[in-house]
Design an enzyme around this catalytic site. Structure first.
Site, short mmCIF file in Angstrom:
data_model
loop_
_atom_site.label_atom_id
_atom_site.label_comp_id
_atom_site.label_asym_id
_atom_site.label_seq_id
_atom_site.Cartn_x
_atom_site.Cartn_y
_atom_site.Cartn_z
N ASP A 211 8.19 11.52 2.13
CA ASP A 211 7.10 12.41 1.68
C ASP A 211 7.16 13.79 2.36
O ASP A 211 6.50 14.72 1.90
CB ASP A 211 5.73 11.78 1.98
CG ASP A 211 5.46 10.55 1.13
OD1 ASP A 211 6.32 10.19 0.31
OD2 ASP A 211 4.38 9.95 1.29
N GLY A 255 4.71 10.30 -3.06
CA GLY A 255 4.08 11.43 -2.36
C GLY A 255 2.59 11.18 -2.34
O GLY A 255 1.88 11.56 -3.26
O1 LIG Z 1 6.11 0.92 0.68
P1 LIG Z 1 4.80 0.78 0.02
O2 LIG Z 1 3.86 -0.01 0.86
O3 LIG Z 1 4.88 0.32 -1.38
O4 LIG Z 1 4.15 2.22 -0.02
C1 LIG Z 1 4.61 3.26 -0.82
C2 LIG Z 1 4.46 4.55 -0.05
O5 LIG Z 1 5.50 4.67 0.89
C3 LIG Z 1 6.08 5.96 0.80
O6 LIG Z 1 7.28 5.83 0.10
C4 LIG Z 1 6.40 6.49 2.15
O7 LIG Z 1 5.27 6.45 2.98
P2 LIG Z 1 5.47 6.34 4.54
O8 LIG Z 1 6.35 7.49 4.94
O9 LIG Z 1 4.11 6.50 5.13
O10 LIG Z 1 6.12 5.04 4.82
C5 LIG Z 1 5.07 6.78 0.01
O11 LIG Z 1 5.68 7.84 -0.69
C6 LIG Z 1 4.50 5.77 -0.91
O12 LIG Z 1 3.21 6.12 -1.31
#
Ligand SMILES: O=P(O)(O)OC[C@H]1O[C@](O)(COP(=O)(O)O)[C@@H](O)[C@@H]1O
Ligand SMILES: Nc1ncnc2c1ncn2[C@@H]1O[C@H](COP(=O)(O)OP(=O)(O)O)[C@@H](O)[C@H]1O
Ligand SMILES: [Mg+2]
Length: 440
Positions: A211, A255
């Site tokens: 992100d 994001g």
């Molecule tokens: O991995 P999960 O729990 O499905 O969450 C998805 C989220 O993780 C991300 O890919 C990255 O988030 P982090 O950097 O906080 O791990 C976000 O873009 C997305 O919203």
């Protein structure tokens, strides 16, 4: 604004040992490509920003401790034990960072006792995850061929005192935490707990997130690979809608709170007509709203592609109360709502519509790092090793202003980095898409 005091990095104590890398740096002084360990990296990088500091002496303006090898180090390499953990969501380059940490420790410092904790912070609590593994140059040799992390990852809170007990039990001197904002909050808590017990344990973070929402570190590793992958979906959407009657493509990219992936993926080629991000409010209805503007664009050009950051438009749907295991808000389905609204609006106006929806989802973060990100990961990891061996703790490696630097964790977790609606990135997006400046 962050102060010089907040930017002071915590150290475990005096560096008493000669670094095996001392010869490399002995004769170096600061130049355009290197910052000596006695120097500092300025936050301000324009004349007017610096001038706005008025009479403040240069030694007192906010600045970072530079990264890189030191002549003297805190830990005795022969006795040093190291742990590595990867936490949070996946990101291209995790294996590159693991490999580079292991190689730097082995080959340049002669540190050979390296433990890889499995599945994030859960792996630091005995009994919660598979046993840790031993990391060697042979083990890490080919791990960068695949995305993900050979150590696994997890979300969800763990007991910090228990984690520190386990580090003490295993006689770990240095813990490298490769993770996002949540992981860095965890690393800060571990470092604080260790310092409060007067333990000489260095906790050094390598910030990861696709992100790109961590402030003061420049760009996070893996971000470039992720947006390049997202750009492929946007290209696919463009091809689909151009071949259709009344073609509208909606591409949702990750994001949560920051629209960097959406912006960069859209800029990577000129295939997007609209970019919707959490930082810039918009309306669907009304003369200037997205729906009317979209219909106009399809009429003029035959088709349109909307790139949607997953955190955009959350104010237009009922607020989500769901949280994930780490306490992050699980976002509502704005993409579904938007598609329904577009379909209804075109029908109400008797316009033909072929709606195509793309969600590259996890594809953009599960791929291996591209060459540029691999290089970046390697250099971040090397700088992290130098910092930890010199007894720095409670800090992350960043690359603000394209200089590797030590940034205290407390300042990077204070805010979320977001796209500035008045900044040059958003201006580039507006220029590239020709979407209206104001759709609110
Ligand atoms: O991995 P999960 O729990 O499905 O969450 C998805 C989220 O993780 C991300 O890919 C990255 O988030 P982090 O950097 O906080 O791990 C976000 O873009 C997305 O919203
Ligand atoms: N304030 C905190 N104290 C201790 N651990 C935390 C804190 N915030 C988050 N964590 C832990 O850090 C890990 C990763 O956090 P998460 O938000 O899932 O991912 P990311 O690091 O990618 O943002 C999780 O195990 C989470 O419980
Ligand atoms: Mg996060």
């Amino acid at each position: 604004m962050v102060t010089l005091e907040e930017l002071q990095v915590r150290t475990l104590g005096e560096c008493r040992y000669d670094s095996p890398l001392a010869d490399y740096v002995a004769s170096r002084t600061t130049n355009a490509y290197y910052v000596a360990e006695t120097d500092r990296v300025l936050i301000d990088d324009t004349i007017s920003l610096l001038a706005a500091r008025g009479e403040t002496p240069l030694t007192e303006v906010p600045s970072f401790e530079p990264g890189g090898p030191r002549r003297k180090i805190f830990f005795d390499p022969k006795k040093t034990k190291v742990g590595i953990v990867t936490c949070g969501g996946l990101c291209p380059g995790l294996n590159d960072v693991i490999r580079a940490i292991v190689l730097e420790l082995f080959e340049h410092y002669g540190v050979t006792d390296i433990t890889g904790f499995k599945n994030g912070y859960a792996g630091l609590v005995p009994g919660k995850s598979p046993d840790p593994i031993t990391l060697t140059p042979a083990f890490v040799e080919t791990i960068t061929d695949r995305g993900g992390t050979v150590l696994g990852s997890s979300r969800g809170s763990q007991n910090v005192p228990q984690i520190v007990d386990n580090l003490v039990h295993r006689e770990i001197d240095i813990l490298f935490v490769i993770g996002g904002d949540g992981s860095m909050r965890g690393a800060h808590a571990i470092a604080e707990e260790a310092l409060s017990r007067e333990l000489d344990i260095a906790v050094v973070g390598v910030p990861k997130t696709i992100d790109n929402d961590i402030p003061l570190i420049g760009t996070s590793f893996g971000f470039q690979t992720a947006y390049a992958k997202a750009a492929e979906s946007i290209k696919g959407a463009r091809v689909e809608v151009e071949a259709a009657i009344g073609g509208v493509g909606v591409v949702k990219v990750m994001g949560r709170a920051a629209g960097f992936i959406a912006c960069y993926a859209a800029l990577a080629n000129h295939d997007a007509d609209f970019v919707l991000i959490p930082e810039v409010p918009f309306n669907l209805q009304g003369e200037n709203g997205l729906l009317a503007t979209l219909r106009k664009r399809v009429k003029e050009r035959g088709s349109a592609v909307i790139v949607l950051a997953e955190g955009a438009g959350q104010d237009l749907i009922p607020a989500s109360r769901r949280k994930d295991a780490s306490g992050n808000t699980v976002l509502g389905d704005f993409a579904g709502f938007l598609r329904a609204q577009i379909a209804r609006d075109f029908k109400d106006h008797d316009e033909p519509l072929t709606l195509r929806y793309f969600d590259p989802g996890y594809m953009i973060r599960s791929v291996p790092a591209d060459a540029a990100d691999s290089v970046y990961c390697t250099r971040l990891a090397q700088a992290a090793v130098h910092a930890a061996m010199a007894g720095r703790t409670d800090m992350v490696i960043g690359r603000p202003r394209h200089r590797f630097a030590h940034v205290p964790i407390s300042v990077v977790v204070k805010n979320t980095q977001q796209v500035n609606p008045d900044g040059d990135l958003w201006l580039s997006v507006l220029e590239s898409t020709a979407q209206p400046f104001d759709m609110s």
